[in-house]
Motif scaffolding. Structure first.
Motif, PDB file in Angstrom:
ATOM      1  N   LEU A 183       8.440  -8.715  -1.093  1.00  0.00           N
ATOM      2  CA  LEU A 183       8.125 -10.063  -1.375  1.00  0.00           C
ATOM      3  C   LEU A 183       9.238 -11.199  -0.685  1.00  0.00           C
ATOM      4  O   LEU A 183       8.969 -11.944  -0.239  1.00  0.00           O
ATOM      5  CB  LEU A 183       8.126 -10.468  -2.871  1.00  0.00           C
ATOM      6  CG  LEU A 183       6.892 -10.011  -3.563  1.00  0.00           C
ATOM      7  CD1 LEU A 183       7.007 -10.021  -5.106  1.00  0.00           C
ATOM      8  CD2 LEU A 183       5.459 -10.632  -3.158  1.00  0.00           C
ATOM      9  N   LEU A 184      10.450 -10.631  -0.785  1.00  0.00           N
ATOM     10  CA  LEU A 184      11.543 -11.308  -0.134  1.00  0.00           C
ATOM     11  C   LEU A 184      11.184 -11.487   1.318  1.00  0.00           C
ATOM     12  O   LEU A 184      11.562 -12.440   1.913  1.00  0.00           O
ATOM     13  CB  LEU A 184      13.171 -10.737  -0.482  1.00  0.00           C
ATOM     14  CG  LEU A 184      13.070 -11.020  -1.963  1.00  0.00           C
ATOM     15  CD1 LEU A 184      14.661 -10.279  -2.384  1.00  0.00           C
ATOM     16  CD2 LEU A 184      13.431 -12.559  -2.284  1.00  0.00           C
ATOM     17  N   GLN A 218      12.104   5.292 -14.380  1.00  0.00           N
ATOM     18  CA  GLN A 218      12.833   5.275 -13.098  1.00  0.00           C
ATOM     19  C   GLN A 218      11.984   4.965 -12.187  1.00  0.00           C
ATOM     20  O   GLN A 218      11.989   4.185 -11.130  1.00  0.00           O
ATOM     21  CB  GLN A 218      13.770   6.511 -13.039  1.00  0.00           C
ATOM     22  CG  GLN A 218      14.940   6.705 -13.956  1.00  0.00           C
ATOM     23  CD  GLN A 218      15.776   5.404 -13.883  1.00  0.00           C
ATOM     24  OE1 GLN A 218      15.920   4.561 -13.065  1.00  0.00           O
ATOM     25  NE2 GLN A 218      16.120   5.255 -15.018  1.00  0.00           N
ATOM     26  N   ASP A 219      10.721   5.783 -12.046  1.00  0.00           N
ATOM     27  CA  ASP A 219       9.785   5.708 -11.064  1.00  0.00           C
ATOM     28  C   ASP A 219       9.335   4.158 -10.952  1.00  0.00           C
ATOM     29  O   ASP A 219       9.116   3.587  -9.790  1.00  0.00           O
ATOM     30  CB  ASP A 219       8.550   6.426 -11.333  1.00  0.00           C
ATOM     31  CG  ASP A 219       8.947   8.038 -11.431  1.00  0.00           C
ATOM     32  OD1 ASP A 219       9.720   8.449 -10.764  1.00  0.00           O
ATOM     33  OD2 ASP A 219       8.179   8.895 -12.157  1.00  0.00           O
ATOM     34  N   ALA A 277       9.782   1.635  -7.866  1.00  0.00           N
ATOM     35  CA  ALA A 277       8.702   0.925  -7.271  1.00  0.00           C
ATOM     36  C   ALA A 277       8.671  -0.559  -7.243  1.00  0.00           C
ATOM     37  O   ALA A 277       8.597  -1.128  -6.177  1.00  0.00           O
ATOM     38  CB  ALA A 277       7.362   1.166  -7.898  1.00  0.00           C
ATOM     39  N   LEU A 278       9.331  -1.086  -8.398  1.00  0.00           N
ATOM     40  CA  LEU A 278       9.420  -2.546  -8.462  1.00  0.00           C
ATOM     41  C   LEU A 278      10.907  -3.154  -7.549  1.00  0.00           C
ATOM     42  O   LEU A 278      10.630  -4.247  -7.013  1.00  0.00           O
ATOM     43  CB  LEU A 278       9.812  -3.140  -9.837  1.00  0.00           C
ATOM     44  CG  LEU A 278       8.513  -2.880 -10.752  1.00  0.00           C
ATOM     45  CD1 LEU A 278       8.643  -3.331 -12.279  1.00  0.00           C
ATOM     46  CD2 LEU A 278       7.491  -3.850 -10.000  1.00  0.00           C
ATOM     47  N   ARG A 279      11.530  -2.255  -7.218  1.00  0.00           N
ATOM     48  CA  ARG A 279      12.486  -2.706  -6.456  1.00  0.00           C
ATOM     49  C   ARG A 279      12.110  -3.010  -4.988  1.00  0.00           C
ATOM     50  O   ARG A 279      12.405  -3.681  -4.316  1.00  0.00           O
ATOM     51  CB  ARG A 279      13.901  -1.555  -6.072  1.00  0.00           C
ATOM     52  CG  ARG A 279      15.096  -2.030  -7.069  1.00  0.00           C
ATOM     53  CD  ARG A 279      16.208  -1.254  -6.936  1.00  0.00           C
ATOM     54  NE  ARG A 279      16.049   0.337  -6.936  1.00  0.00           N
ATOM     55  CZ  ARG A 279      16.008   0.989  -7.902  1.00  0.00           C
ATOM     56  NH1 ARG A 279      16.383   0.167  -9.063  1.00  0.00           N
ATOM     57  NH2 ARG A 279      15.969   2.309  -7.948  1.00  0.00           N
ATOM     58  N   GLU A 280      11.279  -1.942  -4.791  1.00  0.00           N
ATOM     59  CA  GLU A 280      10.581  -2.393  -3.327  1.00  0.00           C
ATOM     60  C   GLU A 280       9.572  -3.403  -3.137  1.00  0.00           C
ATOM     61  O   GLU A 280       9.701  -4.074  -2.278  1.00  0.00           O
ATOM     62  CB  GLU A 280       9.960  -0.868  -2.916  1.00  0.00           C
ATOM     63  CG  GLU A 280      10.777   0.307  -2.798  1.00  0.00           C
ATOM     64  CD  GLU A 280       9.734   1.505  -2.035  1.00  0.00           C
ATOM     65  OE1 GLU A 280       9.221   1.352  -1.118  1.00  0.00           O
ATOM     66  OE2 GLU A 280      10.455   2.672  -2.526  1.00  0.00           O
ATOM     67  N   VAL A 281       8.776  -3.611  -4.381  1.00  0.00           N
ATOM     68  CA  VAL A 281       8.009  -4.731  -4.454  1.00  0.00           C
ATOM     69  C   VAL A 281       8.961  -6.040  -4.138  1.00  0.00           C
ATOM     70  O   VAL A 281       8.574  -6.917  -3.459  1.00  0.00           O
ATOM     71  CB  VAL A 281       7.266  -4.953  -5.903  1.00  0.00           C
ATOM     72  CG1 VAL A 281       6.835  -6.222  -6.066  1.00  0.00           C
ATOM     73  CG2 VAL A 281       6.175  -3.657  -5.709  1.00  0.00           C
ATOM     74  N   GLN A 313       0.811  -1.356  -0.069  1.00  0.00           N
ATOM     75  CA  GLN A 313      -0.056  -0.067  -0.073  1.00  0.00           C
ATOM     76  C   GLN A 313       0.776   1.248  -0.043  1.00  0.00           C
ATOM     77  O   GLN A 313       0.573   2.267  -0.639  1.00  0.00           O
ATOM     78  CB  GLN A 313      -1.114   0.004   1.127  1.00  0.00           C
ATOM     79  CG  GLN A 313      -2.148  -1.088   0.998  1.00  0.00           C
ATOM     80  CD  GLN A 313      -3.225  -0.925   1.998  1.00  0.00           C
ATOM     81  OE1 GLN A 313      -2.853  -0.551   2.877  1.00  0.00           O
ATOM     82  NE2 GLN A 313      -4.312  -1.616   1.630  1.00  0.00           N
ATOM     83  N   ASN A 314       1.869   1.215   0.594  1.00  0.00           N
ATOM     84  CA  ASN A 314       2.839   2.491   0.780  1.00  0.00           C
ATOM     85  C   ASN A 314       3.518   2.764  -0.628  1.00  0.00           C
ATOM     86  O   ASN A 314       3.625   3.734  -1.174  1.00  0.00           O
ATOM     87  CB  ASN A 314       4.029   2.185   1.827  1.00  0.00           C
ATOM     88  CG  ASN A 314       3.667   2.402   3.134  1.00  0.00           C
ATOM     89  OD1 ASN A 314       2.580   3.159   3.489  1.00  0.00           O
ATOM     90  ND2 ASN A 314       4.106   1.829   4.034  1.00  0.00           N
ATOM     91  N   ILE A 315       3.896   1.479  -1.320  1.00  0.00           N
ATOM     92  CA  ILE A 315       4.528   1.558  -2.550  1.00  0.00           C
ATOM     93  C   ILE A 315       3.654   2.245  -3.450  1.00  0.00           C
ATOM     94  O   ILE A 315       3.839   3.073  -4.446  1.00  0.00           O
ATOM     95  CB  ILE A 315       5.083   0.349  -2.925  1.00  0.00           C
ATOM     96  CG1 ILE A 315       6.104  -0.302  -2.136  1.00  0.00           C
ATOM     97  CG2 ILE A 315       5.668   0.205  -4.454  1.00  0.00           C
ATOM     98  CD1 ILE A 315       6.336  -1.833  -2.339  1.00  0.00           C
TER      99      ILE A 315
END
Ligand code: GDP
Length: 296
Positions: free
Chosen positions: A39-40, A26-27, A31-35, A11-13
């Motif tokens: 998940l990890l 880049q955005d 975001a996907l790096r945070e996803v 939800q934050n991401i």
């Protein structure tokens, strides 16, 4: 409930993405790096995460998203769709044999919740009009037979037992004869669990499988054990072949990663999710509903 922390992170991401209006590459990548990290941390298998994030990246860094009026929403939509795919797309129903009785063989490690789940499943089938019979084939754990009798009593489903002096395969054979005489159209065999997977255990399961030829072998795994649950599923599937997985303890303070990896790693569907100790705490596993739950 499982996934609380993953849901918070997602939800934050996504709220950051939605606030941005237009998105550039880049955005999306940030975001996907945070996803990926989220998940990890939820204990999803590393290879599964990598593939998942790459698929989303390919889909999200395109015109469709970048030029959309609501790019943040588009990314969320893609994540939702890919989560559903990861968990198997459609719910996987139990199958029944053409000639009753239908036999299900429950397998799993000790403590996973196998005996409880056996009764939960019987209760569910009974409600849908079937006439189930439970079979006590765990002759090693001292209290196992008694435990099955107790839970069977709670849902008013008969339990077939021959004590602990017979071979499990012979108990299973006798149970089928008993069911045929007593009009039980579904048989659920509770097999022995061990603390770890060992050869004796697998050989016994193979012997029962080859003699009884069950309609389905259902593997019960504990979602609290995260990636271990996935390893157990992979191992059982390789050695004896499973038709479906039942995830237990999804109500607990689990990170829930196994729900997201089991299907991708084993290619076998999750058929049910168990969400508590009560004998009614079992539900059909719907990938779509689970994805909505995860995304919050
Ligand atoms: P078995 O050794 O695999 O037969 O496991 P049991 O059926 O004896 O279950 C082990 C413990 O897990 C028991 O205390 C159960 O009440 C508990 N349990 C089983 N399923 C669930 C579940 O979905 N949620 C929760 N919270 N506890 C469960």
């Amino acid at each position: 409930m499982a996934f609380e922390s993953l849901t918070d992170k997602f939800q934050n991401i996504f709220s950051t993405l939605k606030k941005k209006g237009k998105l550039n590459e880049q955005d999306v990548k940030a975001a996907l790096r945070e996803v990926k990290l989220a998940l990890l941390e939820a204990d999803v298998n590393f290879k599964v995460v990598k593939k998942f994030v790459n698929t989303i990246k390919e889909r999200a860094v395109g015109h469709e998203v970048m030029e959309s009026l609501t790019p943040g929403q588009q990314v969320i939509k893609i994540v939702n769709e890919e989560l559903i795919k990861l968990m198997g797309e459609e719910k996987a129903d139990l199958t029944f044999s053409k000639e009753p009785p239908t036999v299900y063989m429950m397998v799993g490690l000790q403590g996973a919740g196998k005996t409880t789940t056996t009764a939960k499943l019987a209760g569910k089938l009974k409600k849908s009009g079937k006439k189930p019979l439970l079979v006590a084939c765990d002759v090693y754990r001292p209290a196992a037979i008694k435990q099955l009798q107790v839970v069977g009593g709670q849902i008013d489903v008969p339990v077939f037992t021959m004590g602990d002096k017979n071979k499990p395969v012979n108990i299973a054979k006798a149970a089928i004869e008993f069911a045929e005489k007593n009009d039980n159209n579904v048989i659920i065999i509770d097999t022995a669990g061990r603390l770890h997977i060992d050869e004796d255990m697998m050989n016994e399961l193979i012997e029962i499988r080859d003699t009884i030829k069950p309609q389905e072998i259902l593997l019960v795994v504990d979602a609290m054990t995260g990636q271990d649950a996935v390893n157990v599923a992979e191992n059982f599937n390789e050695k004896i072949g499973v038709d479906g997985v039942i995830l237990t303890k999804l109500d607990g303070d689990t990170r829930g990663g196994s729900a997201l990896s089991v299907r991708a790693v084993t290619d076998k569907p999750i058929k049910f999710a168990c969400i508590g100790e009560k004998l009614t705490d079992i539900e059909v596993f719907h990938p779509e509903r689970m994805a909505s739950r995860i995304l919050g």
